[in-house]
Design a protein around this motif. Structure first.
Motif, short mmCIF file in Angstrom:
data_model
loop_
_atom_site.label_atom_id
_atom_site.label_comp_id
_atom_site.label_asym_id
_atom_site.label_seq_id
_atom_site.Cartn_x
_atom_site.Cartn_y
_atom_site.Cartn_z
N ILE A 42 8.63 -2.80 -2.36
CA ILE A 42 7.80 -1.62 -2.14
C ILE A 42 8.60 -0.34 -2.38
N ALA A 43 9.93 -0.43 -2.37
CA ALA A 43 10.78 0.74 -2.61
C ALA A 43 10.58 1.30 -4.01
N GLU A 44 9.93 0.54 -4.89
CA GLU A 44 9.68 1.00 -6.26
C GLU A 44 8.40 1.81 -6.39
N LEU A 45 7.67 1.99 -5.28
CA LEU A 45 6.42 2.76 -5.34
C LEU A 45 6.64 4.20 -5.81
N PRO A 46 7.63 4.94 -5.28
CA PRO A 46 7.81 6.32 -5.74
C PRO A 46 8.02 6.42 -7.26
N PRO A 70 5.73 3.66 5.40
CA PRO A 70 6.76 4.70 5.39
C PRO A 70 6.84 5.49 4.08
N TYR A 71 6.22 4.98 3.02
CA TYR A 71 6.28 5.64 1.72
C TYR A 71 5.09 6.59 1.49
N LEU A 72 4.20 6.70 2.48
CA LEU A 72 3.01 7.53 2.32
C LEU A 72 3.20 8.88 3.00
N VAL A 85 -2.25 -0.77 5.61
CA VAL A 85 -2.94 0.02 4.59
C VAL A 85 -3.28 -0.86 3.40
N ASN A 86 -4.50 -0.78 2.90
CA ASN A 86 -4.83 -1.50 1.67
C ASN A 86 -5.41 -0.58 0.60
N THR A 87 -5.54 0.71 0.91
CA THR A 87 -6.08 1.68 -0.03
C THR A 87 -5.29 2.99 0.06
N GLY A 93 -0.36 14.58 -6.21
CA GLY A 93 0.93 13.95 -5.94
C GLY A 93 1.14 13.52 -4.51
N LYS A 94 0.21 13.85 -3.61
CA LYS A 94 0.31 13.47 -2.20
C LYS A 94 -0.49 12.19 -1.95
N THR A 95 0.06 11.31 -1.12
CA THR A 95 -0.57 10.02 -0.87
C THR A 95 -1.10 9.93 0.57
N LYS A 96 -2.29 9.36 0.70
CA LYS A 96 -2.86 9.13 2.02
C LYS A 96 -3.36 7.68 2.09
#
Length: 245
Positions: A42-46, A70-72, A85-87, A93-96
């Motif tokens: 998941i560290a590759e999400l950014p 933690p990446y949101l 979270v599934n969505t 550029g901001k994630t929710k």
């Protein structure tokens, strides 16, 4: 072009790309595409978001429904309460993060199971999907017990679930991947001989359509349902979130 997609570790089993591609075709949506993004961690999400600035919405599948938090940048109140979270909605550029598994499961369960004030459910598993299921059961005032492989306070373990205890739980919900393709020969280790026509078995697995867990229930006359209705419900709820201004 608006880009949507699914993140997870292994996505060969995914229904989402097929579902949304078909939806776009049927509804004449020509400015949207849906892709699959396999992430080793998941560290590759950014990096994924940086490389795909057209992304406006993502779905999240195993094993990242909890790890993604933690990446949101922000969490919807329900997703924060559930802890999964599934969505994801991406705006400038901001994630929710949101949880539409909860909506899909709750709505499909209401159609499937005639709950009463005496209803008791047994939830198999402790992952992100199980958290959404438990939140929906709370919302519907259905008492539940979690069944896990390891002993935890308030949980049952597979070794302590005896045939004598099975009648206590009219509703049994499998949130584990047991039985999912390609491991179709696997199933939760339950005392199936204690099932009756009064039981309702709900399997979040949808591929195959009928797992061994459901087959064993159906063999004794129990009511059964797979995860397709939940999947459709969570997908449509995700689409509604992505379309909001």
């Amino acid at each position: 072009m608006h880009k949507f997609g699914l993140i997870g570790k292994k996505l060969g089993h995914s229904f989402s790309k097929r579902y949304f591609t078909q939806k776009f075709e049927q509804e004449g949506i020509t400015d949207a595409v849906y892709e699959l993004y396999e992430l080793p961690t998941i560290a590759e999400l950014p990096q994924l978001l940086q490389a795909n600035p057209e992304l406006v919405g993502l779905n999240v599948t195993v094993p990242y429904k909890e790890e993604v938090i933690p990446y949101l940048d922000e969490l919807d109140e329900t997703a924060a309460r559930i802890g999964a979270v599934n969505t994801i909605k991406i705006t400038n550029g901001k994630t929710k993060g949101y949880n539409t598994d909860y909506i899909g499961f709750r709505d499909s369960l209401e159609r499937f199971y005639p709950a009463t004030k005496h209803s008791r459910a047994l939830v198999l598993g402790t992952g992100g999907a199980a958290k959404a299921v438990c939140a929906a059961l709370q919302n519907l005032d259905i008492n539940y017990t979690i069944l896990s492989r390891t002993a935890k306070p308030g949980h049952l373990t597979y070794s302590t679930l005896t045939p004598e205890r099975m009648p206590q739980y009219q509703l049994i919900i499998n949130t584990t991947p047991l039985g999912m393709y390609p491991a179709v020969e696997t199933f939760p280790d339950l005392p199936y001989q204690a099932l009756t026509p009064l039981h309702y078995l709900y399997d979040l697995v949808y591929n195959p359509e009928e797992t061994l867990f459901l087959q064993k229930g159906k063999a004794v006359g129990a009511q059964t349902i797979n995860g397709l209705a939940m999947l459709h419900g969570q997908a449509e709820a995700a689409w509604m979130i992505w379309q909001k201004a």
